[in-house]
Design a protein around this motif. Structure first.
Motif, PDB file in Angstrom:
ATOM      1  N   ALA A   1       0.826  -1.203   0.000  1.00 23.91           N
ATOM      2  CA  ALA A   1       0.000   0.000   0.000  1.00 23.91           C
ATOM      3  C   ALA A   1       0.866   1.261   0.000  1.00 23.91           C
ATOM      4  N   GLU A   2       1.892   1.258   0.841  1.00 25.32           N
ATOM      5  CA  GLU A   2       2.788   2.416   0.917  1.00 25.32           C
ATOM      6  C   GLU A   2       3.501   2.649  -0.408  1.00 25.32           C
ATOM      7  N   SER A   3       4.019   1.585  -1.018  1.00 23.71           N
ATOM      8  CA  SER A   3       4.735   1.717  -2.278  1.00 23.71           C
ATOM      9  C   SER A   3       3.803   2.152  -3.403  1.00 23.71           C
ATOM     10  N   SER A   4       2.575   1.634  -3.408  1.00 25.68           N
ATOM     11  CA  SER A   4       1.618   2.018  -4.445  1.00 25.68           C
ATOM     12  C   SER A   4       1.251   3.492  -4.331  1.00 25.68           C
ATOM     13  N   ARG A   5       1.001   3.950  -3.104  1.00 22.82           N
ATOM     14  CA  ARG A   5       0.689   5.372  -2.914  1.00 22.82           C
ATOM     15  C   ARG A   5       1.834   6.248  -3.386  1.00 22.82           C
ATOM     16  N   GLY A   6       3.062   5.851  -3.050  1.00 21.51           N
ATOM     17  CA  GLY A   6       4.211   6.652  -3.461  1.00 21.51           C
ATOM     18  C   GLY A   6       4.350   6.731  -4.968  1.00 21.51           C
ATOM     19  N   TYR A   7       4.204   5.591  -5.645  1.00 22.00           N
ATOM     20  CA  TYR A   7       4.350   5.583  -7.103  1.00 22.00           C
ATOM     21  C   TYR A   7       3.224   6.359  -7.777  1.00 22.00           C
ATOM     22  N   LEU A   8       1.979   6.119  -7.371  1.00 18.03           N
ATOM     23  CA  LEU A   8       0.853   6.783  -8.017  1.00 18.03           C
ATOM     24  C   LEU A   8       0.875   8.287  -7.770  1.00 18.03           C
ATOM     25  N   ALA A   9       1.383   8.711  -6.605  1.00 17.42           N
ATOM     26  CA  ALA A   9       1.522  10.148  -6.355  1.00 17.42           C
ATOM     27  C   ALA A   9       2.509  10.770  -7.343  1.00 17.42           C
ATOM     28  N   LEU A  10       3.604  10.062  -7.624  1.00 16.88           N
ATOM     29  CA  LEU A  10       4.569  10.558  -8.612  1.00 16.88           C
ATOM     30  C   LEU A  10       3.936  10.630 -10.002  1.00 16.88           C
ATOM     31  N   VAL A  11       3.151   9.624 -10.345  1.00 13.85           N
ATOM     32  CA  VAL A  11       2.504   9.612 -11.663  1.00 13.85           C
ATOM     33  C   VAL A  11       1.526  10.771 -11.794  1.00 13.85           C
ATOM     34  N   LEU A  12       0.724  10.991 -10.761  1.00 12.07           N
ATOM     35  CA  LEU A  12      -0.268  12.065 -10.822  1.00 12.07           C
ATOM     36  C   LEU A  12       0.391  13.440 -10.900  1.00 12.07           C
ATOM     37  N   ARG A  13       1.562  13.583 -10.271  1.00 16.39           N
ATOM     38  CA  ARG A  13       2.292  14.855 -10.343  1.00 16.39           C
ATOM     39  C   ARG A  13       3.148  14.956 -11.600  1.00 16.39           C
ATOM     40  N   ARG A  14       3.145  13.859 -12.372  1.00 16.71           N
ATOM     41  CA  ARG A  14       3.999  13.779 -13.564  1.00 16.71           C
ATOM     42  C   ARG A  14       5.465  14.007 -13.208  1.00 16.71           C
ATOM     43  N   ASP A  15       5.846  13.439 -12.101  1.00 14.51           N
ATOM     44  CA  ASP A  15       7.224  13.553 -11.625  1.00 14.51           C
ATOM     45  C   ASP A  15       8.107  12.596 -12.431  1.00 14.51           C
ATOM     46  N   PRO A  16       9.244  13.080 -12.969  1.00 15.81           N
ATOM     47  CA  PRO A  16      10.138  12.191 -13.731  1.00 15.81           C
ATOM     48  C   PRO A  16      10.652  11.006 -12.918  1.00 15.81           C
ATOM     49  N   ALA A  17      10.591  11.102 -11.584  1.00 14.84           N
ATOM     50  CA  ALA A  17      11.076  10.007 -10.744  1.00 14.84           C
ATOM     51  C   ALA A  17      10.274   8.733 -10.958  1.00 14.84           C
TER      52      ALA A  17
END
Length: 377
Positions: free
Chosen positions: A321-337
């Motif tokens: 859950a923690e890893s999914s939230r972190g990744y999806l937050a980056l995707v929604l912000r369009r973060d290159p990370a």
């Protein structure tokens, strides 16, 4: 880098009882969980550290281990790298001291030694826990002698077919079950009786986790009662569950509780099918509905439920859950990370995120429909 020199002849040995998990995803990284079963402390290492730790067997010298590392990763390690690794492992007490015997692993049925009483908040009137048995692993071993055969041969498949058949019939006759549930909620005596049976089902759920873990080589650490008033529940902890060597075994251990909840209902299911119309049949219908709801709820893939553990093990991910939230937050912000995540991680985290949202929506919808149906009935 220059080859090992001053440390080349050393033959350090990792304590044989140290637990190391298979490779797991954690965020964008692949990690291995490492645990000292004596102290209970755990931490994460990367695949390269795991490779080196597996070669600290007391037979290989560091020079020989370094040659194997260079062959696997195309890079030689300098003395500084070895010093950092040995300092990490030695500082955590994971290396066998020179001239000392390795700490013996507990014999079957014996509890693992611990440094003092378990840490945690003190018990109070509103919340706390208490152990029910002095040696939880020995208790699980005795239970395994009685019920362990259900995890061997054709029995697991037969039990799953039975569970599926029972739940299929109940779904097809859902209207009758809802009527029975309304009858139970409208009668305080029936409600207390059904609640008592469901509590017993929950206790068997926890013990089933312990028996399944014992079957596959896990160690049961505690069996006890935990209260968060007004709720009092039994619990069973498996100390080395994430370190079981076969993923399928970990999935079976996680699923054993929910399967046991349904199997607990089988005698009542047979009674319900044979009972004539009347109060007894309605009470049994209510028990079957609430018991099935309890079992299926445990399979919802949201923390801290068993379904979440099952999905995490099937995907090979820790802290899903923690890893999914972190990744999806980056995707929604369009973060290159987000591009740094490997393909398997991107697929796993996206799929789980969608699954979690869908599961939450379905739960809210089902709760609304159930409330409406009970009130209408």
């Amino acid at each position: 880098m220059r080859p090992v020199t001053a440390l080349a002849g050393l033959r350090p040995r990792l304590r044989p009882e140290v637990l190391i998990s298979e490779p797991l995803l954690h965020g964008p990284r692949t990690v291995h969980l490492v645990k000292d079963p004596v102290s209970g402390r755990s931490f994460e290492v990367g695949p390269r550290e795991r490779f080196l730790m597996s070669r600290l067997d007391g037979a290989r010298t560091l020079a020989e281990a370094g040659e194997e590392y260079a062959g696997a990763f195309g890079k030689r390690l300098a003395d500084d790298h070895w010093r950092r690794l040995l300092a990490l492992l030695g500082g955590r007490g994971l290396l066998v001291a020179e001239g000392a015997a390795a700490a013996p692993s507990p014999a079957p049925g014996e509890s693992e030694p611990r440094n003092g009483p378990p840490k945690g908040p003190r018990n109070g009137p509103l919340r706390g826990s208490v152990r029910l048995v002095a040696d939880a692993h020995a208790t699980a071993t005795r239970l395994h002698r009685v019920a362990g055969f259900l995890l061997r041969g054709p029995w697991p498949a037969a039990l799953l077919v039975l569970v599926a058949a029972v739940e299929t019939v109940l779904v097809l006759r859902l209207g009758e079950l809802l009527d029975g549930a309304a009858r139970v909620f409208g009668n305080p005596v029936l409600l207390v009786g059904v609640a008592t049976l469901l509590w017993l089902s929950t206790a068997l759920h926890e013990l089933a986790h312990g028996v399944a873990a014992r079957h596959y080589g896990g160690r049961v650490g505690e069996i006890g009662l935990r209260w968060r008033l007004p709720v009092i529940m039994m619990y069973c902890t498996v100390d080395n569950y994430p370190y079981l060597s076969v993923r399928r075994h970990r999935v079976v251990v996680a699923a054993a509780g929910a399967v046991t909840n349904v199997l607990f209902l089988v005698p009542f299911f047979a009674w319900w099918l044979a009972a004539p119309e009347g109060a007894t049949r309605e009470a049994l219908a209510g028990l079957l509905f609430l018991g099935s709801l309890q079992a299926l709820a445990m399979l919802v893939p949201l923390p801290p439920l068993d379904g979440y553990t099952i999905v995490g093990q099937m995907l090979g991910v820790t802290r899903l859950a923690e890893s999914s939230r972190g990744y999806l937050a980056l995707v929604l912000r369009r973060d290159p990370a987000a591009a740094a995540y490997p393909r398997r991680a991107r697929l796993a985290y996206t799929a789980y995120g969608a699954c979690a949202v869908l599961a939450a929506a379905l739960l809210l919808t089902a709760l609304a429909l159930l409330t409406t149906a009970l009130l209408t009935t």
